[in-house]
Design a protein around this motif. Structure first.
Motif, PDB file in Angstrom:
ATOM      1  N   PRO A 144       0.779  -0.851   0.397  1.00  0.00           N
ATOM      2  CA  PRO A 144      -0.178   0.121  -0.369  1.00  0.00           C
ATOM      3  C   PRO A 144       0.961   1.321  -0.140  1.00  0.00           C
ATOM      4  CG  PRO A 144      -0.406  -1.567   1.999  1.00  0.00           C
ATOM      5  CD  PRO A 144       0.476  -1.969   1.542  1.00  0.00           C
ATOM      6  N   ASN A 145       0.411   2.367  -1.139  1.00  0.00           N
ATOM      7  CA  ASN A 145       1.407   4.045  -0.650  1.00  0.00           C
ATOM      8  C   ASN A 145       0.659   4.560  -1.474  1.00  0.00           C
ATOM      9  OD1 ASN A 145       2.469   3.980  -4.362  1.00  0.00           O
ATOM     10  ND2 ASN A 145       2.227   2.059  -3.877  1.00  0.00           N
ATOM     11  N   SER A 146       1.009   5.481  -1.544  1.00  0.00           N
ATOM     12  CA  SER A 146       1.213   6.982  -1.986  1.00  0.00           C
ATOM     13  C   SER A 146       2.750   7.270  -2.628  1.00  0.00           C
ATOM     14  CB  SER A 146       0.036   8.237  -0.690  1.00  0.00           C
ATOM     15  OG  SER A 146      -0.843   7.521  -0.359  1.00  0.00           O
ATOM     16  N   PHE A 147       2.016   7.372  -4.209  1.00  0.00           N
ATOM     17  CA  PHE A 147       3.473   8.040  -4.527  1.00  0.00           C
ATOM     18  C   PHE A 147       3.125   9.342  -5.244  1.00  0.00           C
ATOM     19  CE2 PHE A 147       6.016   6.892  -8.115  1.00  0.00           C
ATOM     20  CZ  PHE A 147       7.191   7.229  -7.887  1.00  0.00           C
ATOM     21  N   PHE A 148       4.266  10.099  -4.968  1.00  0.00           N
ATOM     22  CA  PHE A 148       3.997  11.548  -5.680  1.00  0.00           C
ATOM     23  C   PHE A 148       4.910  11.760  -7.167  1.00  0.00           C
ATOM     24  CE2 PHE A 148       1.890  12.226  -1.372  1.00  0.00           C
ATOM     25  CZ  PHE A 148       1.224  13.581  -1.846  1.00  0.00           C
ATOM     26  N   ALA A 149       4.874  11.641  -8.143  1.00  0.00           N
ATOM     27  CA  ALA A 149       5.547  10.643  -9.874  1.00  0.00           C
ATOM     28  C   ALA A 149       5.772  11.945 -10.047  1.00  0.00           C
ATOM     29  CB  ALA A 149       4.070  10.368 -10.517  1.00  0.00           C
ATOM     30  N   ALA A 150       7.156  12.103  -9.696  1.00  0.00           N
ATOM     31  CA  ALA A 150       7.597  12.874 -10.975  1.00  0.00           C
ATOM     32  C   ALA A 150       7.997  13.197 -12.364  1.00  0.00           C
ATOM     33  CB  ALA A 150       8.907  13.656 -10.317  1.00  0.00           C
ATOM     34  N   PRO A 151       7.581  14.009 -13.526  1.00  0.00           N
ATOM     35  CA  PRO A 151       7.694  13.097 -14.297  1.00  0.00           C
ATOM     36  C   PRO A 151       9.143  13.684 -14.497  1.00  0.00           C
ATOM     37  CG  PRO A 151       5.681  15.296 -13.931  1.00  0.00           C
ATOM     38  CD  PRO A 151       6.235  14.644 -13.062  1.00  0.00           C
ATOM     39  N   ASP A 152       9.060  13.246 -15.994  1.00  0.00           N
ATOM     40  CA  ASP A 152      11.033  12.757 -16.805  1.00  0.00           C
ATOM     41  C   ASP A 152      11.684  14.215 -16.734  1.00  0.00           C
ATOM     42  OD1 ASP A 152      10.056  10.369 -16.934  1.00  0.00           O
ATOM     43  OD2 ASP A 152      10.089  10.151 -19.296  1.00  0.00           O
ATOM     44  N   TYR A 153      10.418  15.583 -17.182  1.00  0.00           N
ATOM     45  CA  TYR A 153      11.169  16.583 -16.867  1.00  0.00           C
ATOM     46  C   TYR A 153      11.892  17.137 -15.446  1.00  0.00           C
ATOM     47  CZ  TYR A 153      12.412  21.617 -19.289  1.00  0.00           C
ATOM     48  OH  TYR A 153      12.416  22.651 -19.284  1.00  0.00           O
ATOM     49  N   THR A 154      10.827  16.549 -14.756  1.00  0.00           N
ATOM     50  CA  THR A 154      11.714  17.233 -13.479  1.00  0.00           C
ATOM     51  C   THR A 154      13.084  16.701 -12.956  1.00  0.00           C
ATOM     52  OG1 THR A 154      10.863  15.629 -12.008  1.00  0.00           O
ATOM     53  CG2 THR A 154       9.522  17.673 -12.365  1.00  0.00           C
ATOM     54  N   ILE A 155      13.237  15.610 -13.740  1.00  0.00           N
ATOM     55  CA  ILE A 155      13.976  14.409 -13.566  1.00  0.00           C
ATOM     56  C   ILE A 155      15.385  15.631 -14.523  1.00  0.00           C
ATOM     57  CG2 ILE A 155      15.465  12.389 -13.573  1.00  0.00           C
ATOM     58  CD1 ILE A 155      13.005  11.534 -12.606  1.00  0.00           C
ATOM     59  N   GLN A 156      15.288  15.635 -15.144  1.00  0.00           N
ATOM     60  CA  GLN A 156      15.788  16.066 -16.294  1.00  0.00           C
ATOM     61  C   GLN A 156      16.742  17.546 -15.874  1.00  0.00           C
ATOM     62  OE1 GLN A 156      14.633  17.664 -20.071  1.00  0.00           O
ATOM     63  NE2 GLN A 156      15.674  18.585 -20.919  1.00  0.00           N
ATOM     64  N   ARG A 157      16.110  18.507 -15.058  1.00  0.00           N
ATOM     65  CA  ARG A 157      16.216  19.611 -14.955  1.00  0.00           C
ATOM     66  C   ARG A 157      17.504  19.700 -13.600  1.00  0.00           C
ATOM     67  NH1 ARG A 157      11.302  22.170 -15.947  1.00  0.00           N
ATOM     68  NH2 ARG A 157      10.106  21.526 -12.949  1.00  0.00           N
ATOM     69  N   SER A 158      17.276  18.366 -12.762  1.00  0.00           N
ATOM     70  CA  SER A 158      18.260  18.829 -11.489  1.00  0.00           C
ATOM     71  C   SER A 158      19.017  17.789 -11.988  1.00  0.00           C
ATOM     72  CB  SER A 158      17.343  17.261 -10.431  1.00  0.00           C
ATOM     73  OG  SER A 158      16.345  17.927 -10.070  1.00  0.00           O
ATOM     74  N   VAL A 159      19.400  16.759 -13.530  1.00  0.00           N
ATOM     75  CA  VAL A 159      20.496  16.375 -13.759  1.00  0.00           C
ATOM     76  C   VAL A 159      21.561  17.360 -14.783  1.00  0.00           C
ATOM     77  CG1 VAL A 159      21.137  14.191 -14.575  1.00  0.00           C
ATOM     78  CG2 VAL A 159      19.849  13.825 -13.751  1.00  0.00           C
ATOM     79  N   LYS A 160      20.488  18.484 -15.270  1.00  0.00           N
ATOM     80  CA  LYS A 160      20.864  19.159 -16.115  1.00  0.00           C
ATOM     81  C   LYS A 160      21.799  20.344 -15.283  1.00  0.00           C
ATOM     82  CE  LYS A 160      20.175  23.196 -19.493  1.00  0.00           C
ATOM     83  NZ  LYS A 160      19.416  23.421 -20.149  1.00  0.00           N
ATOM     84  N   ALA A 161      21.127  20.297 -13.641  1.00  0.00           N
ATOM     85  CA  ALA A 161      22.390  21.425 -12.857  1.00  0.00           C
ATOM     86  C   ALA A 161      22.820  20.783 -12.538  1.00  0.00           C
ATOM     87  CB  ALA A 161      21.131  21.633 -12.116  1.00  0.00           C
ATOM     88  N   LEU A 162      23.376  19.504 -11.979  1.00  0.00           N
ATOM     89  CA  LEU A 162      24.511  18.474 -11.327  1.00  0.00           C
ATOM     90  C   LEU A 162      25.540  19.035 -13.086  1.00  0.00           C
ATOM     91  CD1 LEU A 162      25.882  17.019  -9.801  1.00  0.00           C
ATOM     92  CD2 LEU A 162      24.501  14.633 -11.476  1.00  0.00           C
TER      93      LEU A 162
END
Length: 242
Positions: free
Chosen positions: A69-87
């Motif tokens: 059982p879970n509640s998942f706040f799903a982050a779309p790919d673009y949110t991951i892209q921005r963080s890796v781009k900043a990295l």
């Protein structure tokens, strides 16, 4: 040698969204029901969650999202892209090799940050109290523990609405649509202080799955990990995986 890259590994974003656009607008509550697990729902939308699917696997969270059982706040790919781009900008500026594959970031980092978005209880919008980010003393939302026992704040923002009458237009407070927020807490002692919380609005809430509920985050108003500087620091400290 530095690798100057364009981040292409996130898959094609948002192609095909129109065929299911009823699920992905900022309209608050939806009555979506998906006949499958939370993990299967994520896998069913590679146009939105291709990179998220990879992160879930790297973090070792597939079984949990498939069975528990879970509640998942799903982050779309673009949110991951921005963080890796900043990295990558940070790594490049400091003379380090950049990330070309998600697998280069240590699994412990992915698990730590992904866990901020997963709760081991089923929480629909109706189960979350009101939040007013301008009046936290009255409407602060509520703290909920994640699967990693990290305290995150959840709240429902009641938007205002304008109405017109014989006396002219006026604003009716809290009478508009309701929008779910998940917030990273920086300062638990004073939630009203500047920067006390990093808020992430939900674009679509209440997608019911066989083992929980998925809330899809707004792709334009969030960076994966909430605090991008902390994400970068965590990856840098751990080092990249060859």
């Amino acid at each position: 040698m530095k690798k100057i890259i364009a981040i292409l590994f996130f898959g094609t974003l948002f192609l095909g969204v129109a065929c299911k656009k009823d699920y992905f607008h900022d309209t608050g509550v939806q009555k979506g029901i998906y006949d499958g697990s939370s993990l299967e729902f994520i896998h069913s939308r590679p146009d939105l969650f291709d990179s998220l699917s990879k992160v879930i696997k790297l973090a070792g969270m597939e079984e949990f999202l498939d069975k528990n059982p879970n509640s998942f706040f799903a982050a779309p790919d673009y949110t991951i892209q921005r963080s890796v781009k900043a990295l990558n900008k940070f790594l490049y500026d400091n003379g380090k090799d950049t990330v070309v594959r998600l697998e280069q970031i240590h699994p412990d980092i992915w698990k730590s940050y992904l866990s901020l978005y997963i709760f081991n209880k089923v929480l629909f919008l109706k189960d979350v109290p009101q939040i007013d980010t301008l009046n936290m003393n009255v409407f602060p939302g509520q703290g909920f523990a994640t699967v990693a026992n990290q305290n995150m704040n959840l709240g429902v923002l009641y938007n205002d609405v304008k109405s017109s009458g014989s006396g002219g237009s006026q604003v009716v407070k809290y009478a508009g649509y309701r929008q779910l927020y998940i917030s990273y807490i920086n300062n638990i002692s004073d939630l009203q202080a500047l920067g006390a919380m990093i808020n992430a609005p939900v674009a679509t809430s209440n997608i019911k799955t066989n083992n929980g509920v998925v809330h899809v985050l707004n792709l334009n108003k969030h960076n994966f990990g909430f605090d991008t500087f902390k994400f970068i620091s965590s990856v840098y400290s751990k080092g990249l995986v060859n």
